[in-house]
Scaffold this motif. Sequence first.
Motif, short mmCIF file in Angstrom:
data_model
loop_
_atom_site.label_atom_id
_atom_site.label_comp_id
_atom_site.label_asym_id
_atom_site.label_seq_id
_atom_site.Cartn_x
_atom_site.Cartn_y
_atom_site.Cartn_z
N GLN A 1 -40.69 23.80 -21.44
CA GLN A 1 -40.87 22.34 -21.37
C GLN A 1 -41.97 21.88 -22.32
O GLN A 1 -43.14 22.10 -22.06
N THR B 1 -42.98 28.80 -23.58
CA THR B 1 -42.89 27.65 -22.68
C THR B 1 -41.61 26.92 -22.99
O THR B 1 -41.29 26.68 -24.15
N GLN C 1 -49.21 23.30 -17.03
CA GLN C 1 -47.79 22.96 -17.07
C GLN C 1 -46.95 24.24 -17.22
O GLN C 1 -45.92 24.39 -16.57
N THR C 2 -47.41 25.16 -18.04
CA THR C 2 -46.70 26.42 -18.26
C THR C 2 -46.66 27.25 -16.98
O THR C 2 -45.60 27.78 -16.62
N GLU D 1 -44.28 25.69 -14.45
CA GLU D 1 -42.89 26.00 -14.82
C GLU D 1 -42.51 27.41 -14.38
O GLU D 1 -41.45 27.62 -13.78
N VAL E 1 -37.88 18.71 -19.84
CA VAL E 1 -37.98 18.66 -18.38
C VAL E 1 -36.63 18.27 -17.78
O VAL E 1 -36.16 18.91 -16.84
N LEU F 1 -34.16 21.19 -18.15
CA LEU F 1 -34.38 22.23 -17.15
C LEU F 1 -33.84 21.80 -15.79
O LEU F 1 -33.18 22.58 -15.10
#
Length: 169
Positions: free
Chosen positions: A49, A47, A122-123, A126, A55, A58
Amino acid sequence: MISMQWWAPLIVVYLSTCLEAFQHQRKALYPNAFRIKRGTYSLINPTFQRSMKDVNLLFEILLSGMQIQDGDPTMLIPDEELASLRSVEKLEVICEDVVPRRLSDIRRLTAELAQRQRPLSQTDFERTVLTLVYSAQTLARLEDQQQREAWTDSVMELFKAVQKDLRFS
């Protein structure tokens, strides 16, 4: 009084249906994340972030014109300063080993995303955004009209999945 023999097959069918539904929910959207080629344990299910700083980084990398492409190198970041950051290594692993590249894999992903009834982790969010970036960049390079239509459909489905997930939040 109803005998238990009558209910037994019904219970078995019900339990097997529940088990299959549970296994379907646990199915990984990005199975390659668990099969990293580099062999480093710390890179299994990578991951990028982990904080707000990541964040923002990225976002800055994407704005700089990052290219995710087939071949070597897989990821090009035009800004040399950003490209030299140590934390970019995980992003390279994600782009090289996790993000699906074949249209068939991306279609499988979009079909699973369309059926999803809960927010992405979240992963997974992304990775979906990075898959969208890769798909849009691939679409921009294509000249064959049939291929462009197929990739356009995938880009639209990925965009809908991201938009749907943002509405969940």
